[in-house]
Design a protein around this motif. Sequence first.
Motif, mmCIF file in Angstrom:
data_model
loop_
_atom_site.group_PDB
_atom_site.id
_atom_site.type_symbol
_atom_site.label_atom_id
_atom_site.label_comp_id
_atom_site.label_asym_id
_atom_site.label_seq_id
_atom_site.Cartn_x
_atom_site.Cartn_y
_atom_site.Cartn_z
ATOM 1 N N GLY A 130 81.251 -36.633 74.874
ATOM 2 C CA GLY A 130 80.182 -36.523 75.867
ATOM 3 C C GLY A 130 78.868 -36.022 75.310
ATOM 4 N N GLN A 131 78.746 -35.894 73.987
ATOM 5 C CA GLN A 131 77.509 -35.382 73.392
ATOM 6 C C GLN A 131 77.081 -36.226 72.195
ATOM 7 N N LYS A 132 75.801 -36.096 71.860
ATOM 8 C CA LYS A 132 75.221 -36.717 70.678
ATOM 9 C C LYS A 132 74.463 -35.657 69.898
ATOM 10 N N THR A 133 74.411 -35.835 68.580
ATOM 11 C CA THR A 133 73.634 -34.943 67.730
ATOM 12 C C THR A 133 72.392 -35.674 67.241
ATOM 13 N N LEU A 134 71.226 -35.074 67.460
ATOM 14 C CA LEU A 134 69.956 -35.643 67.011
ATOM 15 C C LEU A 134 69.484 -34.865 65.784
ATOM 16 N N THR A 135 69.124 -35.601 64.735
ATOM 17 C CA THR A 135 68.635 -34.984 63.513
ATOM 18 C C THR A 135 67.255 -35.529 63.209
ATOM 19 N N CYS A 136 66.319 -34.628 62.966
ATOM 20 C CA CYS A 136 64.944 -35.027 62.632
ATOM 21 C C CYS A 136 64.811 -35.061 61.120
ATOM 22 N N ASN A 137 64.453 -36.208 60.572
ATOM 23 C CA ASN A 137 64.371 -36.387 59.125
ATOM 24 C C ASN A 137 63.007 -36.911 58.709
ATOM 25 N N THR A 138 62.637 -36.598 57.483
ATOM 26 C CA THR A 138 61.526 -37.278 56.832
ATOM 27 C C THR A 138 62.128 -38.153 55.752
ATOM 28 N N THR A 139 61.459 -39.240 55.409
ATOM 29 C CA THR A 139 62.026 -40.177 54.439
ATOM 30 C C THR A 139 61.946 -39.655 53.014
ATOM 31 N N CYS A 140 61.211 -38.577 52.794
ATOM 32 C CA CYS A 140 61.242 -37.889 51.506
ATOM 33 C C CYS A 140 60.918 -36.414 51.765
ATOM 34 N N THR A 141 61.225 -35.560 50.826
ATOM 35 C CA THR A 141 60.983 -34.129 50.995
ATOM 36 C C THR A 141 59.487 -33.858 50.935
ATOM 37 N N LEU A 142 58.959 -33.247 51.998
ATOM 38 C CA LEU A 142 57.524 -32.976 52.056
ATOM 39 C C LEU A 142 57.144 -31.961 50.989
ATOM 40 N N THR A 143 56.140 -32.287 50.208
ATOM 41 C CA THR A 143 55.735 -31.424 49.108
ATOM 42 C C THR A 143 55.268 -30.067 49.597
ATOM 43 N N ASP A 144 54.499 -30.045 50.692
ATOM 44 C CA ASP A 144 53.940 -28.777 51.161
ATOM 45 C C ASP A 144 54.865 -28.024 52.104
ATOM 46 N N ASN A 145 56.035 -28.613 52.448
ATOM 47 C CA ASN A 145 56.929 -27.950 53.403
ATOM 48 C C ASN A 145 58.341 -28.519 53.241
ATOM 49 N N PRO A 146 59.048 -28.139 52.172
ATOM 50 C CA PRO A 146 60.344 -28.770 51.879
ATOM 51 C C PRO A 146 61.454 -28.443 52.874
ATOM 52 N N ASN A 147 61.370 -27.333 53.609
ATOM 53 C CA ASN A 147 62.384 -26.954 54.608
ATOM 54 C C ASN A 147 61.695 -26.666 55.938
ATOM 55 N N PRO A 148 61.216 -27.693 56.599
ATOM 56 C CA PRO A 148 60.385 -27.462 57.781
ATOM 57 C C PRO A 148 61.188 -27.053 59.006
ATOM 58 N N THR A 149 60.487 -26.411 59.928
ATOM 59 C CA THR A 149 61.002 -26.189 61.281
ATOM 60 C C THR A 149 60.497 -27.337 62.142
ATOM 61 N N TYR A 150 61.392 -27.858 62.979
ATOM 62 C CA TYR A 150 61.033 -29.007 63.806
ATOM 63 C C TYR A 150 60.813 -28.578 65.256
ATOM 64 N N ILE A 151 59.830 -29.195 65.872
ATOM 65 C CA ILE A 151 59.593 -29.033 67.302
ATOM 66 C C ILE A 151 60.304 -30.177 68.002
ATOM 67 N N TRP A 152 61.165 -29.865 68.984
ATOM 68 C CA TRP A 152 61.880 -30.897 69.730
ATOM 69 C C TRP A 152 61.263 -31.064 71.115
#
Length: 394
Positions: free
Chosen positions: A152-174
Amino acid sequence: MPSCHHASGVQDQGCRKVTYTKRRICALKGSTVAISCTYGSGYIVKTPLWFSPKQSASWRDKSIPEDLTRDPGYVGSVEYRNKETWRYDGPSILRITDLREEDSAEYRFTFKTYNFEWGHSFPGTTLSVTGLCGIIHIVSGLQVKVTPAAEGQKTLTCNTTCTLTDNPNPTYIWYKNRQVVTEKTSPYSVYSNAVDSYSCAVKGHEDLSSHAVYKPKTTVSVSTSGEIVEGSSVTLTCSSDANPPVQSYTWWYKKNAGHYQSMTGPQHVFNQIQSSDSGEYYCEAQNEMGTERSRTINMGVKYGPKSMSVSVSPSGEIVEGSSVTLTCSGDANSPVDKYRWYKKDGASLTRSEKKYKFTTISSEDSGEYYCEAENKYGRLNSSSLSVDIQCKYS
């Protein structure tokens, strides 16, 4: 004069150098990037510039670097820091705004003095602008990937197609229906078949959000806008607005009050539709977010008269002088507009109603009778009925 290569640039013994701050940069589509280097020379610097080896025929064919600010593909989107006040040595920064996928390239810095040209033949900084990828809809280099989770659930993952140089471990706004719901490093859980849409953005780059993901919004259409006539070609089409794209279409139909049946595919095609195809039809579209059904179409197939016959009343022996009625009956989807009565000896009778009445039948009325029924879709003769009149004895 001897020269040596460094990991981040090139130089000789303190006289000539171009040193790039970063050799590889990954940035979001639509954002702004700063590519920097330091350079130096023991001489007065003349005509320093940034260029890309992929640019134009002037560089590829003649080995002449072309200033990015003069390249039509970059007009209005590039600038140099202190472009007109170059020092003998110091930093140089190339800013590219509103990044496009086609801006992914290598960028090099070069300068000239009155004695030599330096830098253009050595590797520079490679820029990767994240863009569309695979079957997931991406904008600004972001993608929302949908995977099954608990029942009954789905998992949503926010990805970038490559690691951002200025922010390799970003926090995402949903976002849920474009409204902020949480800040997470990802993933984010939602209910299957939720009617809401979900998107994400990198914190600090909220203006560059992903496309929203949502279950299908399903519609159904009929190839003809008018009446559906037996024998014609008819196509029912199931279509959907969905992200991720629709994985499967299923048609459900119930003909003439029977049981529901199913078939797969976005279209239900009738090459020559029949009256037996009349019934209820709807479709379902499914993607990774859930399943949605369309409205139900009540499809009625129009046709001309069928299975025509003549009956007599009263039934049994017909005696001369009695009252007798012949009735023309049959099947037609669209009311019969006209009836015609015929006696099999070739005579056409004058009455044109569904019923033909003999108020006082005589022996001369014996014979075979048939009727013709007509509507706007066709006409058909019935089978004949034999009428035998018995004489009445005193």
